[in-house]
Each structure stands twice: as structure tokens, then as C-alpha cells.
Design a protein around this motif. Structure first.
Motif: not given
Lengths: 164, 164
Positions: B73-77, B79-89
Motif C-alpha cells: 500500500a505504501m511502497e510498491l505499487p 496508492p491505487g493498488t487493489i489487494y486481491m489475495g495472499q498466500n503466506i507460510q
């Protein structure tokens, strides 16, 4: 002092589930902004948010992840659970004032490593799925009851933050 | 007033990455406990944590998720980024005092929906991977600069919480 008791690997049954209900406040967004470091105006500024496709402030996507993780830790399976991984899809925005229900359901048990696969879904007050996904945890093998730590006293701006 | 500028879908290059470094404090764990609702003593009580296999307090797993999401949200990409999903281990525990580096790297671009797949890795000060995974975001198509909202003033117990 408040205590919580876990469900052990052997006790967990396929299809068993638990629910946690939470109504989203502006304070929640402010607190999540502070602890994550994401202080984009989409989450914190109503005037700015009105100019975006969402038309109003939305909760940070990963705030949902925080609520899911806390439900594992506090409710099912509870203390002693080791969180191994989470797959999470953000399907719809969550707005201030929404009352969401986190639903964890046992999908699969893997005896060798005591791993349990949970379906992790969040619905809003209209019954719409806002978050979908699944998690892998190692469930506790020993029945334990732990005394919860007190939550810190938090002052947000000029008022107390209600952590529950 | 602080502003941040995004990288658009067209600007992003395969292999491009950004890093965010953060040292974990006990206050971070207290704040995450409050905002998530997980106040298990494993995270908040040193004496209790000493009796567990981890031997000391560990950060909530999903606190890592919060830091990853904030870096998008703050760095890359940005503002305007839409977070769709995350896989995290969650590969290894994160302890108080650890200095961790969140590393986001562009893996794949999908032109039709402007989706970008990022590798999302967190390493500790010893270079060990503590968190692995990948995320799907929709990258912004328009170049924008936004003014960040001020973070709230937070008082934790009897001292100020430093949100940065």
C-alpha cells in the motif's frame, strides 16, 4: 482472570466450526493503520475515500487476516495451535459499521503431523462472502487451559480504544 | 504533509523489488493483540512464553501479513493498488528485537486484468526466511500521488506508541 481452553487434534471433528462476530469501527482502522504502517487516506480519510471507486473508507484487507488468526488462537483450536499458513482472497470491501462473521470450519485432518486444514470464510451482515480462503495449522495434542494476558490500556486520540 | 506516489502497471518490471525494514518491539505485539483480539500469553507474557517450545514471546504470525500488506500500500505499487489475495507460510518465529526485512518482488504480469503476482518474503537479521508466500494485486493504471493521513496519537499504557 479470564481463561481459555483448547480443542485438541483428537477432539476436532471434520465439519466442526466456530464463529466470531465483530462490528468494524473507525478506531479499528486507525489502530490497524498504526500497527501495520499503512496510513493511506482510503482507510483513514472519509473525504478522500468518497472520491475513490469504493465511495467510502474501507478496512485494510489484512485486517481480516488478523481477525482470522485471532479466532484460531482464541477459539478453535485455541492455545497451543501453531499457525503454519494461510491462503486468503479479498472478495469484497469491508466498510465501517459492517458486522462481519469469521467462520472457521475443519476440512481435513492429517494425522502424521497433526495438521488440520480449515476453511476460513468471512461474511458480512448481508450474508455476502467478503473473504475466502483456507489455513493450515498444527493442532495441540495436549489439553490446556491458559490465563489470558490483560490487554493494554490504549488511548486513541482523546478516547479509549475498546479492544473487544 | 507527506505524499507517496505509485508505480503503475505499465511501469512495473519483472524482477523489480522493494524492501521495508522493521525492528519488532513489545509495543507492536501489544498493539496487534489489541487490534486483532488475540491476547494469548505466548505473545504478551515473558514468563509464560519461557515455558513454551519457543522459550520467549513471539510475534503473532499475521503481524507479518500486516507488514506485507502495508508495504504494497505504501511502497510498491503504492496508492491505487487493489489487494486481491495472499498466500503466506509462517516458516520461523519472529521474536521481540528481531529486525526483519519485507521483500516484495514482481514475478509475473497479467495484462488482461492488470494483475501482478509478487513474491512476498520476510527475512530476519540472520538472513533466514521467516515468512514465504506470494500475493496477487491489481496494479494501478493511473499515476497518482496521495497525501497520507496523519496517524492517530496513541498512548499505550503510560507511554506513546511509535507507529513508525
Amino acid at each position: 482472570m479470564t481463561t481459555i481452553t483448547n480443542r485438541t487434534y483428537d477432539e476436532l471433528e471434520i465439519g466442526e466450526s466456530c464463529e466470531r462476530v465483530h462490528t468494524i469501527s473507525e478506531d479499528d482502522l486507525q489502530m490497524f493503520a498504526a500497527v501495520s504502517g499503512d496510513h493511506n487516506p482510503l482507510h483513514l480519510n472519509a473525504e478522500y475515500a468518497a472520491t475513490t471507486p469504493f465511495k467510502q473508507q474501507i478496512a485494510h484487507g489484512m485486517y481480516s487476516g488478523a481477525l482470522i488468526s485471532a479466532t484460531f488462537a482464541m477459539e478453535l483450536p485455541g492455545p497451543g495451535t501453531i499457525y503454519m499458513g494461510q491462503n486468503i482472497q479479498f472478495k469484497r470491501p469491508i466498510f465501517i459499521g459492517d458486522t462481519i462473521t469469521v467462520i472457521l470450519t475443519v476440512k481435513e485432518k492429517r494425522d502424521r503431523k497433526k495438521e488440520v486444514i480449515f476453511d476460513t470464510t468471512i461474511k458480512n451482515q448481508n450474508g455476502k462472502v467478503v473473504v475466502a480462503g483456507e489455513a493450515t495449522v498444527i493442532a495441540p495434542t495436549e489439553k490446556v487451559t491458559v490465563s489470558l494476558s490483560n490487554l493494554p490500556t490504549i488511548q486513541l486520540g482523546n478516547h479509549a480504544y475498546d479492544a473487544e
